[in-house]
Enzyme design. Structure first.
Site, PDB file in Angstrom:
ATOM      1  N   GLY A   1      -2.491  25.438 -10.709  1.00 49.48           N
ATOM      2  CA  GLY A   1      -3.404  26.572 -10.736  1.00 49.48           C
ATOM      3  C   GLY A   1      -3.331  27.472  -9.520  1.00 49.48           C
ATOM      4  O   GLY A   1      -3.961  28.514  -9.482  1.00 49.48           O
TER       5      GLY A   1
ATOM      6  N   MET B   1      -6.068  21.422 -15.592  1.00 53.48           N
ATOM      7  CA  MET B   1      -7.302  20.863 -15.033  1.00 53.48           C
ATOM      8  C   MET B   1      -8.032  19.889 -15.946  1.00 53.48           C
ATOM      9  O   MET B   1      -8.720  19.003 -15.468  1.00 53.48           O
ATOM     10  CB  MET B   1      -8.242  21.989 -14.617  1.00 53.48           C
ATOM     11  CG  MET B   1      -7.765  22.775 -13.415  1.00 53.48           C
ATOM     12  SD  MET B   1      -7.380  21.758 -11.994  1.00 53.48           S
ATOM     13  CE  MET B   1      -5.613  21.805 -12.042  1.00 53.48           C
TER      14      MET B   1
END
Lengths: 182, 782
Positions: free
Chosen positions: B406, B369
């Site tokens: 994720g 991220m």
């Protein structure tokens, strides 16, 4: 030197442990709690990694839970880790990956989850002189000595012959309930 | 009495409990409750973990129709038996007492919900979507899913929308997390997803983590790296980070960098590689082309202010470049200047260049991220891959740029099925007639069915919902009212004329805004397929019945489609659609280099890495001797990049500052993310006692020096404010994460403390992925 842990530190640990066990993590007065109940209260189900039953001490876990464990007077015994470094995985390098502290006794939403409980039946033997089978799962519990020898070992499961280090030469882990049928 | 119960009874007799008196009583109680069960009495089935993109294998222990245990699957090549604390507590995720059990409809007065039947709910959804379509056209309806959609859910949604409703208004929350990686791979290889696999973690020598707290976010993969370090002491971890995390504790080199300046750091490393002759010129000549895009900051913007704050539709345009052009371009990033921008000492920049430039050491770059949720995330993806392309450290065991995901099926569903406004299965895009025709043919639909114009990307989709252009929306398997940036933009008002359906397993802030709530079957309550970060497609069977009337999301879509006269899209029996649906989808992948394994093979194995050709999986894409599509005897062949002459593109990408930086009024950086114990918006993990008790609420990490200055101590209630909102949180100083001076960090899992009311909806210029990691804030004692 490794054994001579500072007395003041021990007292602090003892106080912290006591404060923590009074925090609702394990319900019921100590007298009413069987070792199996205490054990179960620390796990979501048998096979789940136990939560850490004490407050953070700001020390490395291995300070107490190292190769031989540490006896904390008046409180109990910090057992050694049962994990051996498994092939391909540094299982023991990050304790907090699987074991977490309890910051609160509250829950977000009540749960109806009922997990597998510890099987308290003794490992079967073919005859009274035969070695019992291992009645539990052994993945990440490769170091038999952690629970079956030393001061952490409860009398009932204490090994009578710790000098024989190849446990699985005689004790086999049960993998299935079915008998062999040709 | 059958043989099994006889054995158990015999066991109970013979096995007089071995422990103390209390234990004996306890044993009797347990025998009464669960019949003296042991692990061998459970029925064990395989499944991938429900949470992150790692895709750990678990064995699921079932008894009496309930999941009562899990264990790490030692047969899984992903995790080899190890899990993290979330994985070990998976079973409890299913049994929160507030599971949604029945369809519900909002009461006419707007307050509360009343139970309705499935038929009523499905009829209502079909009618409202049908009416909206008729009155306002295909751009007024939308479906929003996630990287937690199984392949079945995502494929059903895609086919219903693009093939049935003829609308491209389908998006997934992977836009918020993986879109920059997609555009990185697309711009450089013209095919999405990494070339390497997890075996890189044992084959590599140096692991460079770009803005990635792996110890908490991909714990089992981090364990593999730690084990590599333990068994091969020369190997190193480099942690490039804006915050000291549990990952940093294990790093050999901790590189603390100013937020958003990673572009300058990567260019600084490239500068040294190029100027010191450490480019693998033979590799570059054979396999690489050079490209530049639009670099003008004014022209690109950030999508967050002015006219862009309503619609952000910047389009990059490529032009040819060269190695000489790159050399000239990098003159701006000499170590002194790179150091001045990034705050990273020159010596560390040189150390990184030495590491990437050493041909004898295997180098794996890992990111998630920090790089993707970035206003220039695609650029940053490009620059990391540039480091590997220029040094030839790619498509070889232990040498790869490796983007992590994720969500459990961000790759398998969103990226591979293509459940995004612009995409189609197996790297297809709606803007290509060839791609549309191919999909239409497999779907048996007339040419021209799928519209050519892409729909809204996620942030613009919710902006369009707020404006009223989108009038009917179905949200599945995700919780946007916690996860969207700058959340207060999307609040609903009573009687706003929108119709919102939410399918979930628990009540969330998103079900709070719904008109109809549908109860979904979760994880092993249905049959599923996920695709993980390393291109591994993993199948599981239904192992328990869902509670109440809960149904799987794919079936919900199919049943609505049938009510809208689109039953021909799903010509399979409702109780046996999984395998034929998957095999239809698989046809779209065969021959593309993204060939999926057959359903039968997936059932049999612990997942397979695509491309799967002749039943064999591919560990290293584009690599001779590994990838069946490579015809060269050795080296690499980027055969998917037809537009670059089957070579990969190195992109020249400059440094641009973040959209919002600290100033006198808001002097702090605010970054957001996750903690180990909670997954995503916490709707599942917070219902697990052990996980909630470990991290019961979001808190703000404050630097010790800042805390001293502001009189803040751990546990104090503080107020964090940005230009968009304000939030009270407990402060934490020097906890597991330690922020640098002038910097705050808040996790986003806590629906009662919504940090996304504070974040900025600025986004990446190319991928349209928002930047959750950088905005300006202030903090004071509450």
């Amino acid at each position: 030197m490794r054994r001579s842990v500072n007395r003041a530190l021990l007292a602090a640990l003892a106080a912290a442990l006591e404060a923590c066990s009074g925090g609702g993590a394990e319900e019921g007065p100590p007298a009413a709690r069987s070792p199996a109940t205490v054990r179960a209260a620390r796990r979501a189900f048998d096979g789940a990694p136990p939560v850490i039953p004490h407050a953070p001490f700001g020390m490395a876990c291995s300070s107490c839970h190292g190769a031989s464990g540490v006896q904390v007077e008046g409180v109990g015994y910090a057992p050694p880790s049962p994990h051996e470094a498994t092939a391909g995985l540094g299982a023991s390098a990050r304790c907090l990956q699987c074991h977490v502290f309890r910051e609160t006794a509250a829950v977000f939403v009540a749960s109806a989850f009922e997990g597998l409980r510890q099987d308290l039946r003794r490992g079967r033997r073919l005859n009274p002189l035969a070695p019992p089978v291992i009645p539990h799962q052994t993945l990440l519990r490769e170091n038999c000595a952690a629970c079956h020898t030393g001061p952490a070992a409860r009398e009932e499961i204490r090994c009578t012959h710790p000098e024989r280090v190849r446990c699985t030469q005689c004790h086999v882990a049960v993998q299935a309930s079915e008998e062999f049928l040709r | 009495m059958n043989r099994r119960t006889f054995l158990r009874a015999a066991g109970a007799l013979a096995g007089i409990a071995a422990f103390s008196c209390e234990d004996r009583r306890e044993a009797r109680r347990i025998e009464g409750a669960l019949g003296g069960l042991s692990h061998v009495d459970l029925k064990w089935g395989k499944a991938p973990c429900r949470y992150c993109g790692t895709g750990c294998g678990v064995e699921v222990g079932v008894h009496g129709g309930k999941v009562v245990a899990v264990r790490g699957d030692a047969a899984s090549p992903v995790n080899r038996g190890l899990l993290c604390v979330k994985g070990y507590h998976l079973p409890a995720m299913l049994y929160g007492k507030d599971r949604l059990l029945h369809p519900m409809r909002r009461n006419p007065d707007g307050k509360g919900f009343a139970r309705i039947s499935w038929d009523e709910a499905l009829d209502l959804i079909a009618a409202r979507f049908g009416e909206t379509l008729k009155a306002h056209g295909p751009e007024a309806v939308a479906i929003y899913g996630s990287g937690q959609w199984t392949v079945f859910d995502g494929y059903a949604a895609l086919k219903w929308f693009k093939g049935g409703l003829r609308s491209n208004q389908i998006e997934a929350n992977a836009r918020l997390c993986m879109a920059s990686a997609v555009m990185g791979f697309m711009t450089q290889f013209q095919s999405d997803e990494p070339m390497g696999c997890y075996e890189d973690l044992e084959a590599g020598d140096d692991f460079v983590l770009w803005g990635n707290n792996m110890a908490e976010m991909h714990p089992v993969l981090f364990s593999r790296i730690l084990e590599r370090k333990r068994t091969s002491p020369g190997s190193r971890i480099v942690d490039i980070a804006t915050r000291h995390t549990p990952t940093s504790d294990h790093a050999d080199l901790y590189v603390e960098i100013r937020p958003g300046t990673d572009l300058a750091l990567a260019n600084g490393i490239l500068h040294l590689l190029v100027s010191e002759g450490r480019v693998d010129e033979g590799f570059v000549k054979e396999n690489v082309v050079f490209r530049r895009g639009i670099e003008d900051l004014e022209r690109i913007g950030y999508g967050a202010a002015g006219a862009q704050a309503e619609r952000y539709a910047f389009q990059d345009a490529a032009r040819d470049s060269s190695l000489d052009d790159l050399k000239a371009f990098l003159a701006d990033y000499a170590p002194a200047r790179a150091s001045a921008i990034t705050g990273v000492p020159e010596a560390q920049i040189r150390a990184l260049a030495d590491l990437y430039g050493d041909p004898k050491r295997g180098t794996v770059s890992l990111w998630c991220m920090g790089v993707n949720q970035h206003v220039r995330g695609t650029w940053m993806n490009n620059l990391i891959t540039d480091l590997h392309l220029l040094t030839g450290k790619i498509s070889r065991p232990g040498n790869n740029p490796f983007s992590l995901t994720g969500q459990p099926s961000a790759c398998g569903t969103v990226r591979e099925v293509g459940t995004l406004a612009n995409r189609l299965p197996a790297d297809g895009v709606v803007t290509s007639k060839e791609h549309r025709s191919k999909v239409e043919a497999v779907w048996g639909l007339p040419e021209g069915t799928i519209p050519e114009k892409p729909g809204h990307h996620t942030v613009d989709m919710f902006r369009a919902l707020a404006r009223g252009e989108i009038r009917a929306m179905w949200i599945q398997v995700t919780n946007p009212m916690v996860s969207l940036p700058n959340l207060s933009r999307f609040e609903r008002k009573p009687g706003d004329g929108r119709f919102i359906v939410v399918s979930d397993i628990y009540p969330t802030p998103t079900t709070d805004i719904a008109d109809v709530i549908l109860p979904s079957a979760a994880w092993v309550e249905r049959e599923g397929v996920f695709g993980n970060t390393e291109r591994r497609t993993q199948q599981w069977d239904k192992l328990v019945e869902p509670p109440g009337e809960a149904r799987e999301d794919a079936l919900q879509i199919i049943q609505v489609a049938k009510r809208m006269g689109l039953g021909h899209l799903f010509p399979w029996p409702e109780d046996a659609f999984h395998e034929p649906l998957f095999e239809e989808y698989r046809k779209l992948t065969l021959g593309t280099g993204k060939d999926l394994a057959s359903y039968e093979d997936l059932r049999r194995t612990r997942g397979m890495l695509w491309p799967v050709v002749d039943g064999k999986e591919t560990r290293y894409r584009y690599a001779a001797g590994h990838d069946p599509y490579v015809k060269k005897p050795k080296g690499v062949h980027f055969y998917k990049a037809k537009g670059y002459g089957e070579k990969a593109a190195v992109w020249l990408r400059p440094y641009h500052p973040p959209a919002e930086s600290p100033d006198a009024e808001y002097p702090f950086w605010l970054s957001t993310g996750r903690v180990l114990e909670h997954w995503h918006t916490g709707s599942m993990t917070r219902r697990v006692k052990e996980l909630h008790q470990a991290v019961p609420a979001a808190y703000v990490e404050v630097n010790r020096a800042d805390a001293l200055e502001l009189g803040i101590r751990t546990g104090d209630l503080v107020r964090v404010e940005t230009r968009r909102g304000s939030l009270e949180l407990r402060a934490q100083v020097d906890g597991r994460g330690k922020t640098p001076k002038g910097s705050l960090f808040v996790a986003f899992f806590d629906e009662k403390r919504l940090v996304n009311r504070l974040t900025l909806d600025a986004m990446d210029s190319i991928s349209k992925e928002p930047d959750y990691k950088k905005c300006a804030a202030r903090v004071r004692k509450a």
